[in-house]
Motif scaffolding. Sequence first.
Motif, short mmCIF file in Angstrom:
data_model
loop_
_atom_site.label_atom_id
_atom_site.label_comp_id
_atom_site.label_asym_id
_atom_site.label_seq_id
_atom_site.Cartn_x
_atom_site.Cartn_y
_atom_site.Cartn_z
N UNK A 153 0.70 -1.19 0.08
CA UNK A 153 -0.07 -0.04 0.02
C UNK A 153 0.81 1.24 0.13
N UNK A 154 2.04 1.28 0.63
CA UNK A 154 2.82 2.36 0.78
C UNK A 154 3.86 2.52 -0.44
N UNK A 155 3.76 1.58 -1.36
CA UNK A 155 4.74 1.50 -2.63
C UNK A 155 4.22 2.57 -3.42
N UNK A 156 5.36 3.16 -4.30
CA UNK A 156 4.89 4.31 -5.33
C UNK A 156 4.04 3.63 -6.30
N UNK A 157 3.15 4.30 -6.95
CA UNK A 157 2.34 3.79 -8.05
C UNK A 157 2.99 3.97 -9.37
N UNK A 158 3.11 2.94 -10.10
CA UNK A 158 3.57 2.78 -11.36
C UNK A 158 2.56 2.90 -12.45
N UNK A 159 2.56 4.08 -13.15
CA UNK A 159 1.53 4.20 -14.33
C UNK A 159 2.18 4.24 -15.83
N UNK A 160 1.55 3.25 -16.55
CA UNK A 160 2.25 3.03 -18.06
C UNK A 160 1.98 4.68 -18.82
N UNK A 204 1.84 -4.76 -15.27
CA UNK A 204 0.86 -6.00 -14.97
C UNK A 204 0.80 -5.98 -13.43
N UNK A 205 0.15 -7.11 -12.91
CA UNK A 205 -0.12 -7.29 -11.39
C UNK A 205 1.33 -7.38 -10.96
N UNK A 206 2.17 -7.97 -11.60
CA UNK A 206 3.47 -8.47 -10.87
C UNK A 206 4.84 -7.83 -11.73
N UNK A 207 4.57 -7.40 -12.66
CA UNK A 207 5.66 -6.81 -13.74
C UNK A 207 5.62 -5.55 -14.09
N UNK A 208 6.81 -5.07 -14.72
CA UNK A 208 6.72 -3.50 -15.30
C UNK A 208 7.68 -3.72 -16.46
N UNK A 209 7.17 -3.31 -17.43
CA UNK A 209 7.87 -3.46 -18.79
C UNK A 209 8.06 -1.70 -19.17
N UNK A 230 10.42 -7.12 -12.08
CA UNK A 230 9.41 -7.18 -11.01
C UNK A 230 8.86 -6.05 -10.78
N UNK A 231 7.61 -5.97 -10.47
CA UNK A 231 6.90 -4.54 -9.92
C UNK A 231 7.55 -4.14 -8.73
N UNK A 232 7.71 -5.07 -7.88
CA UNK A 232 8.18 -4.69 -6.49
C UNK A 232 9.57 -4.03 -6.50
N UNK A 233 10.47 -4.64 -7.37
CA UNK A 233 11.54 -4.32 -7.45
C UNK A 233 11.98 -2.77 -8.06
N UNK A 234 11.04 -2.58 -9.21
CA UNK A 234 10.99 -1.17 -9.73
C UNK A 234 10.39 -0.34 -8.79
N UNK A 235 9.42 -0.39 -7.94
CA UNK A 235 8.89 0.22 -6.63
C UNK A 235 9.88 0.52 -5.69
N UNK A 236 10.73 -0.51 -5.26
CA UNK A 236 11.71 -0.25 -4.33
C UNK A 236 12.52 0.61 -4.92
N UNK A 237 13.20 0.50 -6.07
CA UNK A 237 14.22 1.44 -6.56
C UNK A 237 13.71 2.63 -6.79
N UNK A 238 12.59 3.22 -7.14
CA UNK A 238 12.26 4.40 -7.39
C UNK A 238 12.06 5.01 -6.13
N UNK A 239 11.58 4.20 -4.94
CA UNK A 239 11.46 4.74 -3.55
C UNK A 239 12.89 4.92 -2.94
N UNK A 240 13.99 4.46 -3.32
CA UNK A 240 15.13 4.63 -3.00
C UNK A 240 15.90 5.76 -3.71
N UNK A 241 15.72 5.58 -5.10
CA UNK A 241 16.33 6.67 -6.02
C UNK A 241 15.70 7.55 -6.83
N UNK A 242 14.30 7.49 -6.49
CA UNK A 242 13.49 8.40 -7.53
C UNK A 242 13.55 9.87 -7.36
N UNK A 243 13.82 10.56 -8.44
CA UNK A 243 14.04 11.86 -8.60
C UNK A 243 12.87 12.65 -8.89
#
Length: 87
Positions: free
Chosen positions: A19-26, A48-53, A64-77
């Motif tokens: 719920x606290x992970x950043x939303x990823x929008x195509x 998708x539910x589990x991946x980001x292209x 993986x969606x969770x990986x993309x969200x985690x990296x954006x949370x850490x390094x997102x600008x």
Amino acid sequence: MSRVKASTSKKIKQRVKELTAPTVVPGNTYIFAPAGRQQVERLVLEVTEKTVKYMRPSGPTTCQLTTFQRLYKLHGAGVIEGEAAKA
């Protein structure tokens, strides 16, 4: 602590993380600026539910969606909103 309580606690922690992970929008371009490295931009093509292209200089890549969200949370600008987000 019983096994039921431990597994319930684990499920609650996982759900809070989701719920606290950043939303990823195509259509949006996500800007990453890791410390000591050059800033990069990644255009998200599909979520998708589990991946980001997303688009890299070498071509489309999936992770993986969770990986993309985690990296954006850490390094997102920042985020550059795309046409799909404005519609």
